[in-house]
Motif scaffolding. Structure first.
Motif, PDB file in Angstrom:
ATOM      1  N   CYS A 281       0.833  -1.213   0.000  1.00  0.00           N
ATOM      2  CA  CYS A 281       0.000   0.000   0.000  1.00  0.00           C
ATOM      3  C   CYS A 281       0.858   1.249   0.000  1.00  0.00           C
ATOM      4  O   CYS A 281       0.777   2.084   0.915  1.00  0.00           O
ATOM      5  N   MET A 282       1.707   1.367  -1.021  1.00  0.00           N
ATOM      6  CA  MET A 282       2.644   2.491  -1.149  1.00  0.00           C
ATOM      7  C   MET A 282       1.971   3.798  -0.740  1.00  0.00           C
ATOM      8  O   MET A 282       0.899   4.140  -1.219  1.00  0.00           O
ATOM      9  N   GLY A 283       2.625   4.506   0.132  1.00  0.00           N
ATOM     10  CA  GLY A 283       2.091   5.803   0.548  1.00  0.00           C
ATOM     11  C   GLY A 283       1.297   5.735   1.842  1.00  0.00           C
ATOM     12  O   GLY A 283       0.979   6.752   2.419  1.00  0.00           O
ATOM     13  N   GLU A 284       0.978   4.522   2.278  1.00  0.00           N
ATOM     14  CA  GLU A 284       0.236   4.391   3.539  1.00  0.00           C
ATOM     15  C   GLU A 284       1.212   3.988   4.646  1.00  0.00           C
ATOM     16  O   GLU A 284       2.156   3.248   4.398  1.00  0.00           O
ATOM     17  N   ASP A 285       0.944   4.451   5.860  1.00  0.00           N
ATOM     18  CA  ASP A 285       1.787   4.052   6.992  1.00  0.00           C
ATOM     19  C   ASP A 285       1.631   2.569   7.299  1.00  0.00           C
ATOM     20  O   ASP A 285       2.578   1.889   7.670  1.00  0.00           O
ATOM     21  N   THR A 286       0.401   2.098   7.170  1.00  0.00           N
ATOM     22  CA  THR A 286       0.095   0.697   7.447  1.00  0.00           C
ATOM     23  C   THR A 286      -0.711   0.148   6.281  1.00  0.00           C
ATOM     24  O   THR A 286      -1.677   0.779   5.853  1.00  0.00           O
ATOM     25  N   PRO A 287      -0.312  -1.012   5.750  1.00  0.00           N
ATOM     26  CA  PRO A 287      -1.099  -1.587   4.661  1.00  0.00           C
ATOM     27  C   PRO A 287      -2.560  -1.806   5.102  1.00  0.00           C
ATOM     28  O   PRO A 287      -2.817  -2.110   6.274  1.00  0.00           O
ATOM     29  N   VAL A 288      -3.480  -1.668   4.165  1.00  0.00           N
ATOM     30  CA  VAL A 288      -4.899  -1.718   4.548  1.00  0.00           C
ATOM     31  C   VAL A 288      -5.315  -3.087   5.090  1.00  0.00           C
ATOM     32  O   VAL A 288      -6.205  -3.175   5.930  1.00  0.00           O
ATOM     33  N   CYS A 289      -4.672  -4.164   4.635  1.00  0.00           N
ATOM     34  CA  CYS A 289      -5.043  -5.488   5.143  1.00  0.00           C
ATOM     35  C   CYS A 289      -4.755  -5.577   6.642  1.00  0.00           C
ATOM     36  O   CYS A 289      -5.542  -6.124   7.413  1.00  0.00           O
ATOM     37  N   VAL A 290      -3.621  -4.979   7.049  1.00  0.00           N
ATOM     38  CA  VAL A 290      -3.236  -4.984   8.465  1.00  0.00           C
ATOM     39  C   VAL A 290      -4.181  -4.073   9.254  1.00  0.00           C
ATOM     40  O   VAL A 290      -4.680  -4.431  10.319  1.00  0.00           O
ATOM     41  N   MET A 291      -4.442  -2.892   8.673  1.00  0.00           N
ATOM     42  CA  MET A 291      -5.271  -1.912   9.359  1.00  0.00           C
ATOM     43  C   MET A 291      -6.679  -2.447   9.612  1.00  0.00           C
ATOM     44  O   MET A 291      -7.268  -2.185  10.649  1.00  0.00           O
ATOM     45  N   HIS A 292      -7.219  -3.194   8.663  1.00  0.00           N
ATOM     46  CA  HIS A 292      -8.610  -3.620   8.776  1.00  0.00           C
ATOM     47  C   HIS A 292      -8.788  -5.009   9.377  1.00  0.00           C
ATOM     48  O   HIS A 292      -9.922  -5.472   9.521  1.00  0.00           O
ATOM     49  N   CYS A 293      -7.705  -5.689   9.738  1.00  0.00           N
ATOM     50  CA  CYS A 293      -7.878  -7.021  10.336  1.00  0.00           C
ATOM     51  C   CYS A 293      -8.523  -6.852  11.715  1.00  0.00           C
ATOM     52  O   CYS A 293      -7.953  -6.208  12.601  1.00  0.00           O
ATOM     53  N   PRO A 294      -9.719  -7.409  11.917  1.00  0.00           N
ATOM     54  CA  PRO A 294     -10.429  -7.139  13.172  1.00  0.00           C
ATOM     55  C   PRO A 294      -9.805  -7.817  14.386  1.00  0.00           C
ATOM     56  O   PRO A 294     -10.136  -7.478  15.521  1.00  0.00           O
ATOM     57  N   ASN A 295      -8.905  -8.771  14.167  1.00  0.00           N
ATOM     58  CA  ASN A 295      -8.354  -9.502  15.306  1.00  0.00           C
ATOM     59  C   ASN A 295      -6.841  -9.364  15.389  1.00  0.00           C
ATOM     60  O   ASN A 295      -6.183 -10.119  16.086  1.00  0.00           O
ATOM     61  N   GLU A 296      -6.318  -8.385  14.652  1.00  0.00           N
ATOM     62  CA  GLU A 296      -4.871  -8.159  14.610  1.00  0.00           C
ATOM     63  C   GLU A 296      -4.104  -9.451  14.316  1.00  0.00           C
ATOM     64  O   GLU A 296      -3.062  -9.724  14.898  1.00  0.00           O
ATOM     65  N   ALA A 297      -4.671 -10.231  13.401  1.00  0.00           N
ATOM     66  CA  ALA A 297      -3.993 -11.455  12.979  1.00  0.00           C
ATOM     67  C   ALA A 297      -2.955 -11.136  11.919  1.00  0.00           C
ATOM     68  O   ALA A 297      -2.187 -12.006  11.511  1.00  0.00           O
ATOM     69  N   LEU A 298      -2.963  -9.897  11.441  1.00  0.00           N
ATOM     70  CA  LEU A 298      -1.913  -9.425  10.540  1.00  0.00           C
ATOM     71  C   LEU A 298      -1.182  -8.305  11.256  1.00  0.00           C
ATOM     72  O   LEU A 298      -1.810  -7.415  11.833  1.00  0.00           O
ATOM     73  N   VAL A 299       0.148  -8.383  11.242  1.00  0.00           N
ATOM     74  CA  VAL A 299       0.936  -7.322  11.867  1.00  0.00           C
ATOM     75  C   VAL A 299       1.959  -6.825  10.859  1.00  0.00           C
ATOM     76  O   VAL A 299       2.389  -7.560   9.975  1.00  0.00           O
ATOM     77  N   TYR A 300       2.313  -5.556  10.963  1.00  0.00           N
ATOM     78  CA  TYR A 300       3.265  -4.927  10.052  1.00  0.00           C
ATOM     79  C   TYR A 300       4.429  -4.467  10.908  1.00  0.00           C
ATOM     80  O   TYR A 300       4.302  -3.513  11.678  1.00  0.00           O
TER      81      TYR A 300
END
Lengths: 145, 507
Positions: A123-142
């Protein structure tokens, strides 16, 4: 560099990561329009792998010794000099799929509408990729590991 | 499957203009309300099985789902409410005891909402907790009747009185008993770790102490209940304190029953019972039929823990609670836990949950008054439980006379619980009250711990603000100070039971 890591023990398999990735990589970036009118042109690069109870989201690993960059016949696949992310320049990509064949993670896909490789761009230009940002259970971490 | 006469409680509405067909709802509903039709490419929602947990609506990325009360209304009847009629339908179909979960949901008076706190004006200064120190530290346990000193050899004096074992809390709030089994291991771990992070304690319930919680055992109160599940000397000595559970506010006089289906290998190991067997907790402790019997157990536990752990006794708030609590203190309890009738449960007969016991506000006032009258208030701490919702409830409880408050429902809500009251089905969509491995992983302990500690931090700030407003700089100074409370809209009988004056009546 920071990378996206999946914590499969907390993945719900809801696929919100896939959904928001598609929206992010659509023309309008608006969820309802993206799903109604732009599905064919969007270039999502996040996929939930699922088998029985186990699921996790898979994106490009942005390998240090990226085989896709070595295999690319046009130089379209390159490393972004500032972020270190492995990026495909779709203007130069000719759709030979060499990258798909060599990718050890199976994280490069064929574009939906154009014959170009489609992959995670963090997600070039974003601080956090949207998949990580929207994971409701923080199962994705950046994070750096 | 729809049963004859029984109608759904909720109706699930899908805004087709917003639905993008992403199927998150289909994947998230453990009750299979939503389904995807491959042939038509459409999502169907069958409201019958909806429990109103909001999992689908919360995760829907376009907000396309609304869950509403079923619009099928009965003719108005103050006696035969829809709930009463539906309960008869259910029992006429099943012929069994109606089960319910969480706390009493009936519209009984909530006295917290009829009590107002004081604030300092002109004649005594209020305190700004952001500029001046404010003490919430609370100690639980027996304190001596008097302090004796003796000459120190070589000059000076030293303390002769030996203080019994105490628990030190950074905030007068603890997480009350929820067993591993009734809630998932992830939820149990989250409570234990959050208690550690917030400087307070969680409680094992009757679920034993799972080995993954051993590292946090210093912040765990271990419970000994009528089934004695998971209890051995190691268990008693690992915990920070031991709690003998006599009764539970949601189901006074009733035991417990964890169905065998939930007793998997881990639950079996932790509870020390065979896998797949029902965990039945008897209604009474079969070795406690009197205060003298209780004393034997209290001291058996104190002996086993070398008098190093405070021993609490937990009772449900019932009509004669003051005398019973007094008995518990005489039996050697270092703390009495009183659980009011709004306290939660993982499963209880609905008739019991909704009709047995008394409000914690009245029980607390009665117990505190009684122990003071007997001159034994310092022998034991009073810990109250049963439906505490906010920092204001907690401050009011301390003003009536509580040393600390136990919260469980609020903790579950912080972790995502939507109070759908279906814990007993084992299909908790929020991954809390379930052992289904697909559902339990929905609760990431790291997220839950952050939310729990945030809640306690928020409450802690609010409690300090309220104390400061009253011109008090330590929670100790508010304890049992009922002059700081006034009732509003209460009868003289209620005011007398609470031991407070009506609003408008000065000092």
């Amino acid at each position: 560099m920071k990378r996206i890591f999946a914590r499969e023990e907390y993945c719900l398999g809801c696929r919100l990561c896939e959904i928001h990735c598609l929206v992010k990589h659509s023309k309008s970036k608006r969820i309802i329009k993206a799903f109604r009118r732009e599905q064919d042109t969007a270039a999502p690069a996040c996929r939930v792998e699922e088998s029985g109870r186990v699921s996790f989201a898979l994106q490009c690993r942005h390998c240090e010794d990226a085989r896709c960059i070595e295999a690319c016949i046009t130089g379209a696949m390159h490393r972004d000099p500032t972020t270190g992310a492995v990026i495909c320049d779709t203007e130069r990509c000719v759709g030979c799929w060499s990258c798909i064949m060599v990718c050890p993670a199976g994280a490069v896909e064929r574009g939906r509408s154009r014959q170009v490789a489609s992959k995670c761009d963090l997600c070039m230009g974003e601080d956090t990729p949207v998949c990580v940002m929207h994971c409701p259970n923080e199962a994705l971490v950046y994070e750096e590991r | 499957m729809r049963k004859w006469l029984t109608q759904p409680d909720f109706i699930v509405e899908r805004d087709v203009a917003r639905c993008i067909g992403c199927r998150v709802c289909v994947r998230q509903c453990a009750n299979a309300v939503h389904s995807y039709d491959d042939e038509d490419g459409t999502i169907l929602s069958e409201s019958d099985a909806c429990v109103g947990c909001h999992r689908c609506a919360t995760l829907c990325p376009t907000g396309a789902i609304a869950v509403k009360r079923a619009p099928l209304e009965f003719r108005d009847n103050a006696n035969w409410t829809a709930r009463a009629i539906r309960n008869v339908y259910k029992q006429a179909e099943g012929g069994g005891v109606l089960l319910a979960a969480m706390g009493n949901d009936q519209p009984f008076p909530i006295y917290w909402d009829r009590m107002l706190l004081n604030a300092a004006q002109v004649t005594n200064p209020s305190i700004d907790p952001l500029r001046e120190p404010m003490e919430l530290t609370t100690h639980l346990g027996r304190t001596p009747d008097r302090v004796e000193i003796e000459p120190r050899p070589g000059g000076g004096v030293r303390l002769k009185t030996r203080l019994g074992p105490q628990l030190k809390l950074d905030i007068p709030v603890m997480f009350s008993a929820m067993s591993y089994g009734s809630i998932s291991l992830n939820a149990s771990i989250a409570l234990a770790r959050a208690a550690r992070a917030a400087g307070t304690y969680a409680n094992t319930g009757e679920g034993g102490l799972h080995r993954s919680i051993h590292p946090y055992a210093d912040n765990m109160i271990v419970q000994v209940a009528s089934g004695r599940f998971g209890v051995d000397a190691d268990y008693l000595n690992r915990g920070a304190a031991v709690e003998i559970k006599i009764g539970q506010g949601a189901k006074p006089g009733i035991g417990g029953h964890l169905p065998g289906e939930k007793v998997d290998a881990e639950v079996s190991l932790t509870r020390m019972i065979p896998e797949g067997t029902d965990a039945l907790s008897p209604a009474p402790h079969h070795d406690i039929y009197s205060i003298e019997d209780l004393k034997q157990l209290v001291f058996a536990i104190k002996e086993s823990t070398r008098y190093e752990k405070p021993v609490f006794v937990k009772i449900a708030a019932v009509h004669n609670v003051a005398a019973i609590a007094s008995g518990c203190v005489h039996a050697g309890a270092d703390g009495v836990v009183i659980d009011g009738f709004r306290g939660g449960t993982g499963a209880a007969p609905q008739a019991i949950r909704d009709h047995v016991g008394i409000p914690i506000e009245l029980a607390l006032a009665a117990v505190d008054t009684r122990l003071r009258e007997e001159g034994i208030r310092n022998h034991a701490s009073i810990i109250v439980a049963g439906g505490f919702r906010s920092s204001a409830d907690i401050v009011k409880a301390v003003a009536i006379g509580a040393d600390a408050v136990y919260v469980a429902t609020a903790a579950l809500v912080a972790m995502g619980c939507h109070l759908c009251q279906k814990c007993h089905t084992g299909r908790c969509n929020w991954g809390i009250a379930t052992q289904d491995p697909v559902l339990t992983k929905r609760l990431n302990p790291d997220v839950a711990i952050r939310r729990l500690t945030n809640l306690l931090r928020g409450w802690s700030h609010e409690i300090k603000e309220m104390l400061g407003g009253m011109g008090i700089n330590a929670i100790e100074s508010l304890r049992g100070n009922r002059e700081h409370l006034r009732g509003l809209g209460l009868t003289s009988g209620e005011l007398q039971a609470l031991g407070i004056k009506h609003a408008g009546v000065g000092a």
